[in-house]
Enzyme design. Structure first.
Site, PDB file in Angstrom:
ATOM      1  N   ASP A   1      18.625  67.004  21.659  1.00  0.00           N
ATOM      2  CA  ASP A   1      19.009  66.040  22.697  1.00  0.00           C
ATOM      3  C   ASP A   1      19.159  64.634  22.119  1.00  0.00           C
ATOM      4  O   ASP A   1      18.576  64.303  21.086  1.00  0.00           O
ATOM      5  CB  ASP A   1      17.950  66.019  23.815  1.00  0.00           C
ATOM      6  CG  ASP A   1      16.577  65.669  23.282  1.00  0.00           C
ATOM      7  OD1 ASP A   1      16.184  66.244  22.253  1.00  0.00           O
ATOM      8  OD2 ASP A   1      15.893  64.808  23.876  1.00  0.00           O
ATOM      9  N   GLU A   2      19.931  63.842  22.822  1.00  0.00           N
ATOM     10  CA  GLU A   2      20.023  62.397  22.596  1.00  0.00           C
ATOM     11  C   GLU A   2      20.124  61.995  21.119  1.00  0.00           C
ATOM     12  O   GLU A   2      19.488  61.030  20.696  1.00  0.00           O
ATOM     13  CB  GLU A   2      18.801  61.701  23.219  1.00  0.00           C
ATOM     14  CG  GLU A   2      18.703  61.897  24.713  1.00  0.00           C
ATOM     15  CD  GLU A   2      17.406  61.356  25.309  1.00  0.00           C
ATOM     16  OE1 GLU A   2      17.463  60.794  26.401  1.00  0.00           O
ATOM     17  OE2 GLU A   2      16.338  61.512  24.701  1.00  0.00           O
TER      18      GLU A   2
HETATM   19  C1  TNX Z   1      14.887  62.149  28.246  1.00  0.00           C
HETATM   20  S1  TNX Z   1      15.160  65.035  28.531  1.00  0.00           S
HETATM   21  C2  TNX Z   1      14.482  62.818  27.117  1.00  0.00           C
HETATM   22  C3  TNX Z   1      13.127  62.602  26.594  1.00  0.00           C
HETATM   23  C4  TNX Z   1      12.386  61.580  27.383  1.00  0.00           C
HETATM   24  C5  TNX Z   1      12.652  61.786  28.844  1.00  0.00           C
HETATM   25  C6  TNX Z   1      11.876  60.895  29.743  1.00  0.00           C
HETATM   26  C7  TNX Z   1      15.460  64.968  27.124  1.00  0.00           C
HETATM   27  C8  TNX Z   1      16.023  66.171  26.581  1.00  0.00           C
HETATM   28  N1  TNX Z   1      15.202  63.813  26.498  1.00  0.00           N
HETATM   29  O1  TNX Z   1      13.184  62.244  25.249  1.00  0.00           O
HETATM   30  O2  TNX Z   1      11.040  61.703  27.108  1.00  0.00           O
HETATM   31  O3  TNX Z   1      14.022  61.579  29.088  1.00  0.00           O
HETATM   32  O4  TNX Z   1      12.033  61.246  31.076  1.00  0.00           O
END
Ligand code: TNX
Length: 510
Positions: free
Chosen positions: A324-325
């Site tokens: 993710d991200e």
């Molecule tokens: C998004 S959900 C993220 C996390 C954070 C979260 C906080 C996701 C796959 N990545 O790294 O902790 O939001 O709500």
């Protein structure tokens, strides 16, 4: 529709009351969560009394554990010793019988519970099914007053809607010691959750010992969000957690988040960075700034070692690679990385799970994408043949605040009240997502704002209970009003267990 065969209920049955505040008129009115498939009501009740014992009708060693857990629970709750014996006859009075029927057509996790005035019989086709049924007995008992367990007569036939019913705990942003994780596992098991996904690494901390890369924990494990002490699980502690979970028929799903969310690793080993320089440890809460160097061979040696060591300690079928991200990884690099990591995961005998962004890579039918933010990503994953775990942030993220007055948690996805967490439908999330695409649902609890088991409990309960019902019960029976009433009875039950839950005003707690 739940089939409810309400037989004539004699007035006497009103005395079959477990819970003094709310007289129950029989099995159909026991406020079970998740709601079972079918309840056929009988007459009278089975009293767990002086001479009640648990009888195990199987030589399978792992079942002894389930029988022992039930007898320990009943002994503690009634204040009387409830022993376990191994027996052949199932028709003895005053017994709770546990039996495996191998030739049955029952679902893996299904069970049948038959209760008469004289005895109770729990039948399943697998140890797992038997364990789920034991949880139903435990829940029925906990809804009684301590000391007096009356199990209303009748028959429950039950099995889960989804095979994957998970909770995720982020142990990276703040570290939680094994004891806290075990306490959480105990609570998960009561609501028939069968997967615990541990988010074991992130920018702020690496939480599992890797023998071939020791600095991951020696350096990467020493702090956490806010600059506290951090911590990590030794391989022995992790193995013990896996075992503890397995005894409750919960599979551990380990996650090593990559190529982003890797600052703790990048701070521990300079060679994992493209510029060859180790980063500083990070104790803030930003996301999306770190990446492994996707075109260095050492990166793949690193991933192979980590996946190999963790896989060897993890009997479950899944390995979660995060994904993710990864905002500072170029998309072609990201795809190249995920494609190689997929092969590594498979070479160690595991099925790859990743957050929905992995849909950009070359997924195949065995892969699983975890839908958290983007239905576009989910649709792309399905097109490539992958299946989905559903964790839509605006309904499933346990780290979202209940409302604007909640102290813990975040609110970037939504405020999630208890009804919001319950009253969404997996099949209505997006047109592209059909029943066959869904492996199950999972409730992630990110830990930027939480530090203790009390905090975990406050955000997870009671929302997680609603998710557990969505994962287990047939979609046609899910109804907020009905659920709200059953949940009201679970307040006392959670109190009795010492759970620090959120007393939502939407529920008339008993
Ligand atoms: C998004 S959900 C993220 C996390 C954070 C979260 C906080 C996701 C796959 N990545 O790294 O902790 O939001 O709500």
């Amino acid at each position: 529709m739940m089939k409810l065969y309400l037989s004539y209920i004699p007035l006497l049955l009103l005395l079959v009351s477990c819970n003094k505040q709310q007289p129950q008129t029989g099995l159909a009115n026991v406020p079970l969560i998740p709601l079972p498939d079918e309840i056929v009501q009988g007459e009278g009740a089975f009293h767990v009394g002086e001479r009640t014992s648990v009888v195990l009708h199987s030589a399978k060693p792992e079942l002894k554990n389930t029988a022992r857990q039930l007898s320990t629970f009943l002994s503690e709750f009634t204040g009387r010793e409830v022993s376990v014996t191994e027996g052949k006859k199932i028709f003895q009075r005053n017994t709770i019988n546990l039996k495996i029927l191998t030739d049955d057509s029952m679902d893996e996790e299904g069970y049948q519970l038959m209760i008469s005035r004289k005895k109770a019989e729990l039948i399943a086709s697998s140890p797992e099914g038997l364990y789920r049924g034991v949880q139903t007995i435990r829940q029925m008992s906990l809804l009684c007053d301590p000391g007096e367990i009356l199990l209303p007569a009748g028959r429950i036939t039950d099995h889960p809607e989804y095979e994957y019913r998970g909770a995720m705990l982020d142990v990276s942003r703040h570290f939680f010691p094994p004891e806290a994780v075990k306490d959480y596992i105990d609570l998960l098991s009561l609501y028939k959750i069968n997967m615990l996904h541990l988010h074991l690494s992130d920018d702020q901390g690496w939480r599992i010992e890797i023998k071939s890369w020791p600095k991951l924990t020696e350096t990467g494990g020493i702090t956490e969000v806010g600059g506290g002490e951090g911590g990590f699980y030794t391989q022995e502690e992790y193995t013990d957690l896996v075992k503890y979970a397995a005894e409750r028929y919960i599979t551990i799903v380990p996650e090593i988040d990559m190529p982003g969310h890797t600052n703790a690793a990048l701070a521990s080993y300079a060679e994992l960075n493209c510029d060859g320089k180790a980063t500083e440890l990070y104790t803030g809460t930003k996301v999306g700034f770190s990446t492994l160097c996707t075109d260095k061979e050492v990166t793949y040696q690193f991933v192979d070692d980590v996946v190999r060591e963790i896989s060897a300690l993890t009997p479950g079928p899944y390995f979660h690679v995060g994904g993710d991200e990864s905002h500072v990884t170029e998309l072609p690099d990201y795809n190249y990385f995920i494609n190689r990591v997929k092969k590594i995961v498979e070479s160690h005998g595991k099925t790859m799970i990743g957050w929905d962004e992995i849909s950009h890579a070359d997924l195949t039918g065995s892969d699983i994408a975890q839908y958290w933010a983007s239905s576009e990503n989910a649709a792309r994953a399905i097109e490539k043949g992958a299946r989905l775990i559903l964790s839509p942030a605006k309904y499933c993220y346990l780290d979202m605040k209940y409302d604007s007055s909640t102290v813990l948690g975040l609110n970037w996805a939504a405020y999630i009240e208890v009804d919001d967490a319950y009253a969404w439908k997996p099949l209505e999330l997006s047109e592209e997502i059909g029943r066959k695409d869904i492996l199950g649902i999972e409730s992630p609890l990110w830990a930027e704002t939480i530090e203790t088991l009390d905090d975990i409990e406050y955000l997870a309960f009671p929302r997680l209970i609603g998710h557990a019902e969505i994962g287990w019960s047939r979609p046609e029976v899910l109804d907020w009003e009905d659920y709200r009433n059953r949940l009201a009875s679970h307040g006392q039950y959670l109190d009795r267990l010492g759970v620090n839950f959120y007393r939502s005003e939407l529920v008339d707690w008993e």
